[in-house]
Design a protein around this motif. Structure first.
Motif, PDB file in Angstrom:
ATOM      1  N   ALA A 142      17.580   4.526  12.979  1.00 19.35           N
ATOM      2  CA  ALA A 142      16.337   4.156  13.662  1.00 19.35           C
ATOM      3  C   ALA A 142      16.239   4.764  15.060  1.00 19.35           C
ATOM      4  CB  ALA A 142      16.229   2.636  13.743  1.00 19.35           C
ATOM      5  N   LYS A 143      17.356   4.818  15.786  1.00 24.06           N
ATOM      6  CA  LYS A 143      17.332   5.262  17.176  1.00 24.06           C
ATOM      7  C   LYS A 143      17.580   6.757  17.352  1.00 24.06           C
ATOM      8  CE  LYS A 143      18.513   0.948  19.514  1.00 24.06           C
ATOM      9  NZ  LYS A 143      17.302   0.995  20.345  1.00 24.06           N
ATOM     10  N   GLY A 144      18.163   7.387  16.355  1.00 24.84           N
ATOM     11  CA  GLY A 144      18.484   8.811  16.504  1.00 24.84           C
ATOM     12  C   GLY A 144      19.839   9.014  17.130  1.00 24.84           C
ATOM     13  N   GLU A 145      20.021   8.516  18.332  1.00 23.31           N
ATOM     14  CA  GLU A 145      21.327   8.530  18.978  1.00 23.31           C
ATOM     15  C   GLU A 145      21.372   7.391  19.994  1.00 23.31           C
ATOM     16  OE1 GLU A 145      21.576  12.418  20.763  1.00 23.31           O
ATOM     17  OE2 GLU A 145      20.789  11.676  22.666  1.00 23.31           O
ATOM     18  N   THR A 146      22.566   6.887  20.268  1.00 27.61           N
ATOM     19  CA  THR A 146      22.691   5.768  21.190  1.00 27.61           C
ATOM     20  C   THR A 146      24.114   5.661  21.720  1.00 27.61           C
ATOM     21  OG1 THR A 146      22.228   3.405  21.479  1.00 27.61           O
ATOM     22  CG2 THR A 146      23.275   4.066  19.409  1.00 27.61           C
ATOM     23  N   ARG A 147      24.299   4.888  22.771  1.00 29.44           N
ATOM     24  CA  ARG A 147      25.619   4.645  23.359  1.00 29.44           C
ATOM     25  C   ARG A 147      26.221   3.366  22.784  1.00 29.44           C
ATOM     26  NH1 ARG A 147      26.537   7.141  28.523  1.00 29.44           N
ATOM     27  NH2 ARG A 147      24.871   8.616  29.017  1.00 29.44           N
ATOM     28  N   ILE A 148      27.537   3.230  22.945  1.00 28.43           N
ATOM     29  CA  ILE A 148      28.224   2.060  22.400  1.00 28.43           C
ATOM     30  C   ILE A 148      27.671   0.771  23.000  1.00 28.43           C
ATOM     31  CG2 ILE A 148      30.405   0.798  22.449  1.00 28.43           C
ATOM     32  CD1 ILE A 148      31.883   3.290  21.839  1.00 28.43           C
TER      33      ILE A 148
ATOM     34  N   GLY B 280      35.420   0.667  16.998  1.00 24.31           N
ATOM     35  CA  GLY B 280      36.282   0.862  15.837  1.00 24.31           C
ATOM     36  C   GLY B 280      35.514   1.377  14.632  1.00 24.31           C
ATOM     37  N   HIS B 281      34.338   0.808  14.402  1.00 17.00           N
ATOM     38  CA  HIS B 281      33.508   1.271  13.282  1.00 17.00           C
ATOM     39  C   HIS B 281      33.043   2.702  13.513  1.00 17.00           C
ATOM     40  CE1 HIS B 281      33.056  -2.421  10.880  1.00 17.00           C
ATOM     41  NE2 HIS B 281      33.101  -3.073  12.028  1.00 17.00           N
ATOM     42  N   LEU B 282      32.619   3.012  14.745  1.00 23.61           N
ATOM     43  CA  LEU B 282      32.143   4.361  15.049  1.00 23.61           C
ATOM     44  C   LEU B 282      33.265   5.389  14.913  1.00 23.61           C
ATOM     45  CD1 LEU B 282      29.832   3.672  18.118  1.00 23.61           C
ATOM     46  CD2 LEU B 282      29.109   4.462  15.853  1.00 23.61           C
ATOM     47  N   ALA B 283      34.463   5.027  15.381  1.00 26.48           N
ATOM     48  CA  ALA B 283      35.596   5.951  15.295  1.00 26.48           C
ATOM     49  C   ALA B 283      35.901   6.288  13.835  1.00 26.48           C
ATOM     50  CB  ALA B 283      36.832   5.339  15.974  1.00 26.48           C
ATOM     51  N   THR B 284      35.804   5.285  12.969  1.00 28.34           N
ATOM     52  CA  THR B 284      36.040   5.514  11.546  1.00 28.34           C
ATOM     53  C   THR B 284      34.961   6.415  10.953  1.00 28.34           C
ATOM     54  OG1 THR B 284      37.073   3.333  11.334  1.00 28.34           O
ATOM     55  CG2 THR B 284      36.338   4.387   9.315  1.00 28.34           C
ATOM     56  N   LEU B 285      33.704   6.161  11.310  1.00 28.83           N
ATOM     57  CA  LEU B 285      32.606   6.967  10.803  1.00 28.83           C
ATOM     58  C   LEU B 285      32.690   8.406  11.297  1.00 28.83           C
ATOM     59  CD1 LEU B 285      29.714   4.366  11.218  1.00 28.83           C
ATOM     60  CD2 LEU B 285      30.553   5.300   9.053  1.00 28.83           C
ATOM     61  N   VAL B 286      33.109   8.582  12.550  1.00 27.25           N
ATOM     62  CA  VAL B 286      33.311   9.931  13.088  1.00 27.25           C
ATOM     63  C   VAL B 286      34.420  10.641  12.326  1.00 27.25           C
ATOM     64  CG1 VAL B 286      34.096  11.259  15.094  1.00 27.25           C
ATOM     65  CG2 VAL B 286      32.414   9.433  15.396  1.00 27.25           C
TER      66      VAL B 286
ATOM     67  N   LEU C 179      30.685  11.157   9.008  1.00 26.12           N
ATOM     68  CA  LEU C 179      29.350  10.591   8.821  1.00 26.12           C
ATOM     69  C   LEU C 179      28.603  10.386  10.136  1.00 26.12           C
ATOM     70  CD1 LEU C 179      30.191   7.960   6.063  1.00 26.12           C
ATOM     71  CD2 LEU C 179      28.965  10.118   5.760  1.00 26.12           C
ATOM     72  N   VAL C 180      29.329  10.388  11.232  1.00 24.27           N
ATOM     73  CA  VAL C 180      28.736  10.222  12.556  1.00 24.27           C
ATOM     74  C   VAL C 180      29.306  11.279  13.482  1.00 24.27           C
ATOM     75  CG1 VAL C 180      28.709   8.718  14.616  1.00 24.27           C
ATOM     76  CG2 VAL C 180      28.190   7.766  12.365  1.00 24.27           C
ATOM     77  N   VAL C 181      28.475  11.760  14.396  1.00 17.51           N
ATOM     78  CA  VAL C 181      28.895  12.766  15.375  1.00 17.51           C
ATOM     79  C   VAL C 181      28.847  12.144  16.765  1.00 17.51           C
ATOM     80  CG1 VAL C 181      28.315  14.974  16.443  1.00 17.51           C
ATOM     81  CG2 VAL C 181      28.067  14.679  13.969  1.00 17.51           C
ATOM     82  N   LYS C 182      29.898  12.399  17.580  1.00 17.18           N
ATOM     83  CA  LYS C 182      29.935  11.935  18.960  1.00 17.18           C
ATOM     84  C   LYS C 182      29.604  13.092  19.884  1.00 17.18           C
ATOM     85  CE  LYS C 182      32.870   9.799  22.481  1.00 17.18           C
ATOM     86  NZ  LYS C 182      34.241   9.328  22.830  1.00 17.18           N
ATOM     87  N   ASP C 183      28.561  12.912  20.706  1.00 18.41           N
ATOM     88  CA  ASP C 183      28.175  13.907  21.710  1.00 18.41           C
ATOM     89  C   ASP C 183      28.335  13.271  23.076  1.00 18.41           C
ATOM     90  OD1 ASP C 183      27.452  15.931  19.902  1.00 18.41           O
ATOM     91  OD2 ASP C 183      25.486  15.017  19.585  1.00 18.41           O
ATOM     92  N   ASP C 184      29.402  13.671  23.790  1.00 18.73           N
ATOM     93  CA  ASP C 184      29.725  13.038  25.078  1.00 18.73           C
ATOM     94  C   ASP C 184      29.874  11.536  24.871  1.00 18.73           C
ATOM     95  OD1 ASP C 184      29.753  15.447  26.458  1.00 18.73           O
ATOM     96  OD2 ASP C 184      27.583  15.381  26.809  1.00 18.73           O
TER      97      ASP C 184
END
Length: 254
Positions: free
Chosen positions: A24-30, A46-52, A56-61
């Protein structure tokens, strides 16, 4: 698995919720994501680290977004339902021929899901988009599909999803819906008579193949003053039927 099944796994549900928010948001911070889903920042991290790690998820900065791997997943799903290249081409051509908005959708979990969309040069703006889910009882796509289902299956869908009132014309009781489905069976196409969006009428037709379930449905949508009964009967019905036939034949022999 149904949402009320006692075997559901809480951590997986939280991951699904995070994916929904990222979509829904496109990108967001923790921090923002944590507030949105009402989980602690450490849980969300923890969930984001697993998805990365799973791609399935990309971390940009310091922000996170869904990866393009979802495109590959989406394409493989679409191609399991029908020859998506044929569907997409026919939807585009039909939009050019009619000047209106054309959709192809399928049923999933009692809802209709848009898999293809194209807009003609006179098309009205709509909020529909690929992957969006809509009620079946108030859309021409959904009703065209429901008319192909056994009535006990229709009743199960109604019990699961209910018949929410979206406009003053929406069918909100099972008897009226059954009557409309009988009419659709007799004439070969469905009509959304401003039942989903005020001022917009749609005609839909099911896409089927022998000895298989319904592949989906095609629809043409436009302003009520243009999608008249006369135009439906003498123009749009035949154009839809021809497009559906092309998809059906290609699906049978692909």
């Amino acid at each position: 698995m149904p949402a009320n099944d006692t075997r559901t796994v809480g951590s997986v549900q939280r991951t699904c919720r995070i994916i929904e928010i990222l979509q829904a948001k496109g990108e967001t911070r923790i921090t923002d994501l944590s507030e949105e889903v009402e989980f602690s920042k450490s849980t969300v991290h923890g969930h984001l680290a697993t998805l990365v790690n799973e791609g399935l998820v990309v971390k940009d900065d310091h922000t996170y977004r869904l990866s393009l791997q979802f495109l590959d997943i989406a394409e493989s799903l679409k191609n399991r339902i029908a020859d998506h290249n044929i569907v997409r081409e026919r939807v585009r051509e039909l939009a050019e021929e009619t000047g209106e908005v054309v959709h192809f959708g399928v049923e999933e979990n009692g809802r209709v899901v848009y898999l293809a969309k194209s807009k003609g040069n006179a098309a009205v703006r709509t909020e529909s988009k690929i992957g969006k889910q809509m009620p079946m009882h108030s859309t021409s796509l959904g009703k065209a599909i429901l008319a192909e289902f056994p009535r006990d299956r229709v009743e199960c869908i109604v019990q699961q999803q209910e018949l929410a009132k979206r406009t003053k014309n929406t069918l909100t009781n099972l008897e009226s819906l059954h009557e409309d489905l009988d009419t659709i069976e007799e004439r070969g196409y469905s009509i959304d008579d401003e039942e989903n969006i005020p001022g917009v009428r749609c005609i839909g037709i099911a896409v089927t193949v022998p000895e298989a379930d319904v592949l989906g449905a095609l629809s043409i949508s436009g302003p009520s003053q243009r999608i008249t009964d006369d135009r439906i009967e003498n123009e749009l019905h035949e154009q839809l039927a021809q497009a559906a036939n092309v998809i059906e034949v290609n699906s049978m022999y692909s």
